[in-house]
Design a protein around this motif. Structure first.
Motif, mmCIF file in Angstrom:
data_model
loop_
_atom_site.group_PDB
_atom_site.id
_atom_site.type_symbol
_atom_site.label_atom_id
_atom_site.label_comp_id
_atom_site.label_asym_id
_atom_site.label_seq_id
_atom_site.Cartn_x
_atom_site.Cartn_y
_atom_site.Cartn_z
ATOM 1 N N SER A 35 0.773 -1.096 -0.005
ATOM 2 C CA SER A 35 0.010 -0.090 -0.129
ATOM 3 C C SER A 35 0.921 1.355 0.126
ATOM 4 C CB SER A 35 -0.816 0.043 1.098
ATOM 5 O OG SER A 35 -1.834 -0.999 1.022
ATOM 6 N N VAL A 36 1.978 1.326 0.825
ATOM 7 C CA VAL A 36 2.884 2.339 1.135
ATOM 8 C C VAL A 36 3.606 2.645 -0.618
ATOM 9 C CG1 VAL A 36 4.733 3.193 1.959
ATOM 10 C CG2 VAL A 36 3.145 2.265 3.242
ATOM 11 N N LEU A 37 3.956 1.578 -1.051
ATOM 12 C CA LEU A 37 4.759 1.612 -2.192
ATOM 13 C C LEU A 37 3.904 2.301 -3.515
ATOM 14 C CD1 LEU A 37 7.101 -1.438 -2.520
ATOM 15 C CD2 LEU A 37 7.601 0.871 -2.179
ATOM 16 N N ILE A 38 2.564 1.670 -3.371
ATOM 17 C CA ILE A 38 1.771 2.250 -4.497
ATOM 18 C C ILE A 38 1.089 3.578 -4.103
ATOM 19 C CG2 ILE A 38 -0.787 1.649 -5.428
ATOM 20 C CD1 ILE A 38 -0.334 -1.301 -4.976
ATOM 21 N N MET A 39 1.105 3.953 -2.932
ATOM 22 C CA MET A 39 0.564 5.170 -2.700
ATOM 23 C C MET A 39 1.413 6.314 -3.156
ATOM 24 S SD MET A 39 -1.395 5.849 0.834
ATOM 25 C CE MET A 39 -1.133 4.196 1.967
ATOM 26 N N TRP A 40 2.837 5.931 -2.800
ATOM 27 C CA TRP A 40 3.867 7.147 -3.163
ATOM 28 C C TRP A 40 4.592 7.028 -4.401
ATOM 29 C CZ3 TRP A 40 3.702 11.200 -0.262
ATOM 30 C CH2 TRP A 40 2.780 11.135 1.094
ATOM 31 N N LEU A 41 4.581 5.786 -5.154
ATOM 32 C CA LEU A 41 5.034 5.781 -6.403
ATOM 33 C C LEU A 41 4.003 5.815 -7.658
ATOM 34 C CD1 LEU A 41 7.664 2.834 -5.691
ATOM 35 C CD2 LEU A 41 8.164 5.362 -5.424
ATOM 36 N N PHE A 42 2.693 5.415 -7.275
ATOM 37 C CA PHE A 42 1.787 5.389 -8.290
ATOM 38 C C PHE A 42 0.710 6.629 -7.982
ATOM 39 C CE2 PHE A 42 -2.493 4.049 -9.429
ATOM 40 C CZ PHE A 42 -2.305 3.999 -10.921
ATOM 41 N N SER A 43 0.180 6.568 -6.976
ATOM 42 C CA SER A 43 -1.020 7.271 -6.632
ATOM 43 C C SER A 43 -0.838 9.028 -6.685
ATOM 44 C CB SER A 43 -1.830 6.909 -5.458
ATOM 45 O OG SER A 43 -1.897 5.587 -5.421
ATOM 46 N N VAL A 44 0.280 9.213 -5.965
ATOM 47 C CA VAL A 44 0.427 10.571 -5.576
ATOM 48 C C VAL A 44 1.109 11.237 -7.157
ATOM 49 C CG1 VAL A 44 2.274 12.275 -4.646
ATOM 50 C CG2 VAL A 44 0.985 10.755 -3.265
ATOM 51 N N PRO A 45 1.948 10.598 -7.721
ATOM 52 C CA PRO A 45 2.303 11.063 -9.098
ATOM 53 C C PRO A 45 1.129 11.064 -9.962
ATOM 54 C CG PRO A 45 3.910 9.630 -8.696
ATOM 55 C CD PRO A 45 2.759 9.355 -7.490
ATOM 56 N N LEU A 46 0.344 9.978 -10.046
ATOM 57 C CA LEU A 46 -1.010 10.244 -10.783
ATOM 58 C C LEU A 46 -1.837 11.374 -10.382
ATOM 59 C CD1 LEU A 46 -2.380 8.739 -13.185
ATOM 60 C CD2 LEU A 46 -3.669 7.522 -11.321
ATOM 61 N N THR A 47 -1.994 11.779 -9.328
ATOM 62 C CA THR A 47 -2.810 12.912 -8.843
ATOM 63 C C THR A 47 -2.445 14.205 -9.290
ATOM 64 O OG1 THR A 47 -3.335 11.651 -6.736
ATOM 65 C CG2 THR A 47 -3.687 14.117 -6.736
ATOM 66 N N TYR A 48 -1.050 14.442 -9.103
ATOM 67 C CA TYR A 48 -0.406 15.455 -9.845
ATOM 68 C C TYR A 48 -0.553 15.528 -11.079
ATOM 69 C CZ TYR A 48 3.041 18.816 -11.214
ATOM 70 O OH TYR A 48 3.523 20.173 -11.488
ATOM 71 N N LEU A 49 -0.374 14.603 -12.168
ATOM 72 C CA LEU A 49 -0.273 14.227 -13.582
ATOM 73 C C LEU A 49 -1.854 14.781 -13.979
ATOM 74 C CD1 LEU A 49 1.017 13.610 -16.221
ATOM 75 C CD2 LEU A 49 0.069 11.216 -15.797
ATOM 76 N N LEU A 50 -2.761 14.244 -13.417
ATOM 77 C CA LEU A 50 -4.135 14.672 -13.915
ATOM 78 C C LEU A 50 -4.625 15.651 -13.389
ATOM 79 C CD1 LEU A 50 -5.622 10.706 -13.500
ATOM 80 C CD2 LEU A 50 -4.899 11.959 -15.740
ATOM 81 N N GLY A 51 -4.429 15.760 -12.054
ATOM 82 C CA GLY A 51 -5.039 17.268 -11.659
ATOM 83 C C GLY A 51 -4.397 18.421 -11.919
ATOM 84 N N ILE A 52 -2.847 18.402 -12.030
ATOM 85 C CA ILE A 52 -2.366 19.873 -11.791
ATOM 86 C C ILE A 52 -1.591 19.989 -13.277
ATOM 87 C CG2 ILE A 52 -0.519 21.127 -10.896
ATOM 88 C CD1 ILE A 52 -3.022 20.313 -8.979
ATOM 89 N N HIS A 53 -0.929 18.959 -13.660
ATOM 90 C CA HIS A 53 -0.295 19.082 -14.776
ATOM 91 C C HIS A 53 -1.080 18.895 -16.106
ATOM 92 C CE1 HIS A 53 3.564 18.868 -17.493
ATOM 93 N NE2 HIS A 53 2.870 17.686 -18.061
ATOM 94 N N LEU A 54 -2.053 18.155 -16.308
ATOM 95 C CA LEU A 54 -2.648 17.810 -17.482
ATOM 96 C C LEU A 54 -3.890 19.149 -17.466
ATOM 97 C CD1 LEU A 54 -2.671 14.148 -18.424
ATOM 98 C CD2 LEU A 54 -1.339 15.964 -19.226
ATOM 99 N N GLY A 55 -4.215 19.523 -15.928
ATOM 100 C CA GLY A 55 -5.120 20.252 -16.091
ATOM 101 C C GLY A 55 -6.620 20.055 -15.697
ATOM 102 N N TYR A 56 -6.831 18.679 -15.521
ATOM 103 C CA TYR A 56 -7.982 18.184 -15.299
ATOM 104 C C TYR A 56 -8.753 18.666 -14.061
ATOM 105 C CZ TYR A 56 -7.538 15.511 -19.391
ATOM 106 O OH TYR A 56 -7.286 14.819 -20.665
ATOM 107 N N GLY A 57 -7.989 19.160 -13.053
ATOM 108 C CA GLY A 57 -8.436 19.877 -11.815
ATOM 109 C C GLY A 57 -9.020 18.443 -10.756
ATOM 110 N N LEU A 58 -10.044 19.103 -10.291
ATOM 111 C CA LEU A 58 -10.763 18.178 -9.106
ATOM 112 C C LEU A 58 -11.198 16.786 -9.839
ATOM 113 C CD1 LEU A 58 -10.831 18.106 -6.104
ATOM 114 C CD2 LEU A 58 -13.057 19.053 -6.433
#
Length: 462
Positions: free
Chosen positions: A397-420
């Motif tokens: 769970s810790v590995l998936i959270m920090w190596l997959f989920s957090v980067p994906l959150t930034y990618l979709l929400g911030i970098h690609l501009g899809y927001g919330l």
């Protein structure tokens, strides 16, 4: 389950434990614990917005301290369940004493740290001087009483491991009534009672917790009928402590990691503006009832699996978990359907902003994708922990959270501009990916070799 049953009868009773019968009191108890915090907020709003803010900030520190107590509470719940399943009731008293004493010492340490450094801790939040002073008064009292919560969390976990979830639910109900009445006295000052404001609310909180702790300790001695005496608090057995921490440490580290993950995610959402942050808060509050329901089902299944694994009934545990996962999904999806039907009126209770209502409505509709994944994650995490495989659940769970989920959150929400909407898609992906990893672990049956205690092993040792 009859608490008077002992010896070899434990295993047979465990198979007949009903998930729903165990779960609904846990659900109500969890909701009542949430109600205590909501009550403080609502009643203090009659004093001032500053009082609400001060207590809100202080509670973030207190909640972190309470998370630390789960090291022992979660480990105790699993180990006691397995002992009971193995028919080793004579050893539960010794284990109970070790767990209570360990959490008491840990609680006293945390309480002392909060009292000694409460000013420094509050300065991390950058509060204005007046707000800082109010928060410090609250934290000195409520933080000083954290050790009470530490003892109570261990006691409740052990009582519930016996299947006696209704008893702890009634204690939680009584604590709420006492706390609300105490708040009424110190905030509104009826019958000439002094109005103590935030200080009084802190006192009311500690008093209700002390009463709850005393009643739960009484249940340990009477309702559960444990061979538990004061000498068990002093005479520890190293093996008991190791067994408790073997499960409790990985499980609690996983919870801590998730909470830090949520802080990082909240910071990302905050960067999108106050409207997005407010939408997230309102949506999570509305959805919280489903989260509590899901967690309660996981805790109920954890108790059943612990008993079965301790009794050497791993195959039965395997089948019951797969069967009850489907039921859990149906229950939470029914709850999600009700919320989705009422999503607009529910959001109207919080705001009249058309933008918040529009975005929040879309997010609540995504519950139909989110909840099966959340169920998968929570159910199999709890069941693997109950089987003694806590280290795998924490690591994956810790590995998936920090190596997959957090980067994906930034990618979709911030970098690609899809927001919330993009961040919510990352939430859904996180629950599903973590859940699938845990599901595959359960299917592999590798957890069968992780049992902390089993009847066969204890018989051979004897």
């Amino acid at each position: 389950m009859n608490p008077k049953d002992g010896g070899g009868g434990s295993a047979g009773k465990t198979v007949k434990l009903s998930l729903l019968a165990i779960t609904w009191p846990i659900f109500i108890e969890s909701a009542l614990q949430t109600l205590i915090r909501m009550t403080d907020t609502f009643m203090l709003s009659k004093v001032s917005d500053e009082a609400v803010a001060a207590v809100g900030v202080s509670n973030q520190i207190l909640m972190f301290g309470m998370l630390l107590f789960n090291f022992v509470a979660m480990g105790s719940a699993v180990v006691v369940s397995q002992y009971l399943g193995a028919g080793l009731r004579r050893d539960v008293g010794r284990l109970t004493g070790s767990s209570l004493a360990l959490n008491l010492l840990f609680g006293l340490f945390v309480s002392a740290m909060v009292v000694l450094f409460c000013g420094d801790l509050l300065r991390l939040f950058g509060l204005e001087p007046e707000l800082h002073a109010i928060a410090q008064r609250y934290l000195l009292i409520a933080g000083g009483g954290l050790f009470v919560q530490a003892v109570m969390s261990a006691a409740v976990a052990i009582i519930q491991s016996h299947g006696l979830t209704r008893q702890t639910m009634f204690v939680a109900l009584g604590m709420n009534i006492i706390h609300i009445f105490g708040n009424y006295l110190v905030i509104f000052g009826p019958f000439g009672f002094p109005k103590l404001g935030v200080t009084g609310v802190a006192i009311s909180t500690v008093v209700s917790q002390v009463i709850g702790m005393i009643v739960n300790l009484y249940l340990l001695r009477r309702a559960v009928e444990l061979p538990f005496t004061p000498r068990h608090l002093i005479r520890w057995k190293l093996d008991d402590v190791v067994r408790v921490l073997r499960v409790g440490v990985p499980a609690s580290l996983n919870n801590l990691s998730y909470n830090v993950n949520q802080l990082v995610t909240t910071a990302m959402i905050a960067s999108l503006g106050s409207v997005m942050l407010t939408t997230r808060i309102y949506t999570m509050n509305i959805n919280f009832i489903i989260v509590i329901l899901c967690i309660s089902l996981g805790r109920g299944m954890q108790i059943i699996v612990g008993h079965l694994v301790g009794a050497g009934e791993q195959d039965e545990a395997y089948r019951q978990v797969l069967r009850n996962y489907g039921r859990s999904v149906l229950i939470t999806l029914a709850g999600a359907a009700v919320i989705c039907l009422l999503r607009v009126p529910l959001l109207d209770l919080f705001t009249d902003s058309e933008e918040i209502i529009r975005i929040g409505s879309n997010l609540l509709l995504l519950s139909f994708l989110l909840e099966p994944g959340r169920n998968l994650n929570i159910m199999f995490e709890r069941c693997l922990q109950a089987a003694g495989d806590a280290r795998f659940t924490a690591l994956s769970s810790v590995l998936i959270m920090w190596l997959f989920s957090v980067p994906l959150t930034y990618l979709l929400g911030i970098h690609l501009g899809y927001g919330l909407h993009g961040i919510w898609a990352a939430f859904i992906a996180d629950e599903w990916v973590r859940g699938i990893a845990l599901f595959l672990r359960w299917k592999s049956k590798a957890w069968k070799s992780k049992a902390i205690v089993s009847r066969a092993a204890e018989t051979a040792a004897g």
